[in-house]
Scaffold this active site. Sequence first.
Site, PDB file in Angstrom:
ATOM      1  N   ARG A  66       0.817  -1.218   0.000  1.00 26.39           N
ATOM      2  CA  ARG A  66       0.000   0.000   0.000  1.00 26.39           C
ATOM      3  C   ARG A  66       0.848   1.264   0.000  1.00 26.39           C
ATOM      4  O   ARG A  66       0.396   2.320  -0.426  1.00 26.39           O
ATOM      5  CB  ARG A  66      -1.002  -0.042   1.162  1.00 26.39           C
ATOM      6  CG  ARG A  66      -2.100  -1.090   0.899  1.00 26.39           C
ATOM      7  CD  ARG A  66      -3.007  -1.303   2.085  1.00 26.39           C
ATOM      8  NE  ARG A  66      -2.341  -1.873   3.241  1.00 26.39           N
ATOM      9  CZ  ARG A  66      -2.158  -3.170   3.457  1.00 26.39           C
ATOM     10  NH1 ARG A  66      -2.604  -4.059   2.595  1.00 26.39           N
ATOM     11  NH2 ARG A  66      -1.535  -3.588   4.529  1.00 26.39           N
ATOM     12  N   GLU A 103       6.504 -11.085  13.587  1.00 32.82           N
ATOM     13  CA  GLU A 103       5.980 -11.686  14.815  1.00 32.82           C
ATOM     14  C   GLU A 103       6.257 -13.182  14.854  1.00 32.82           C
ATOM     15  O   GLU A 103       6.507 -13.753  15.906  1.00 32.82           O
ATOM     16  CB  GLU A 103       4.464 -11.467  14.904  1.00 32.82           C
ATOM     17  CG  GLU A 103       4.068 -10.017  14.947  1.00 32.82           C
ATOM     18  CD  GLU A 103       2.622  -9.815  14.540  1.00 32.82           C
ATOM     19  OE1 GLU A 103       1.826 -10.766  14.631  1.00 32.82           O
ATOM     20  OE2 GLU A 103       2.297  -8.695  14.129  1.00 32.82           O
TER      21      GLU A 103
END
Length: 183
Positions: A66, A103
């Site tokens: 994006r 993560e």
Amino acid sequence: MARDTHPTKTVKDYIRTIVDFPHEGIMFRDVTTLFADPRGFRMAIDQMLHPYAGMRIDKVVGLEARGFILGGAIAHQLTVGFVPIRKKGKLPGAVISEEYTLEYGEAVVEIHDDAIRPGETILLVDDLLATGGTAEAGIKLIERLGGEIVGCSFIIDLPELGGRKRLEKMGMDVRALCDFEGL
């Protein structure tokens, strides 16, 4: 003259939240609704540019994916070049790479080795700042090529995840148009 009875919308008002996406417990902040609205999109681009008015910016660098949409629009407004930072294996030609931690694993981003000349001033953009891992990797790539980063601009900051603090510890000027609590 008739008064406008609609309250003034902010960038945050154009962003939709999708619960439990991509998995349970995540509140996904979807900027595609912002991009789809011409007023909202222009507002976001104008507000991302505003803090840097009058500064020399040679290129805008956008983080996949994006950040490409935002970066292209901002580069157009500034009449400067746009440089993508992509996931490993997506750019043709000679690249430099930077590995970073997610993560649950690791990832690699790349930039063309000739995309930035030493001393060029760079504005780094993306839609969302979470942990800051991708942005930090992007900053390292830009600096390895000799670019001087004037700022890091995002639409959304998720403060609880610590990305802003991480980038500010690197000496970066970090701006976000809005923030959301939680994940």
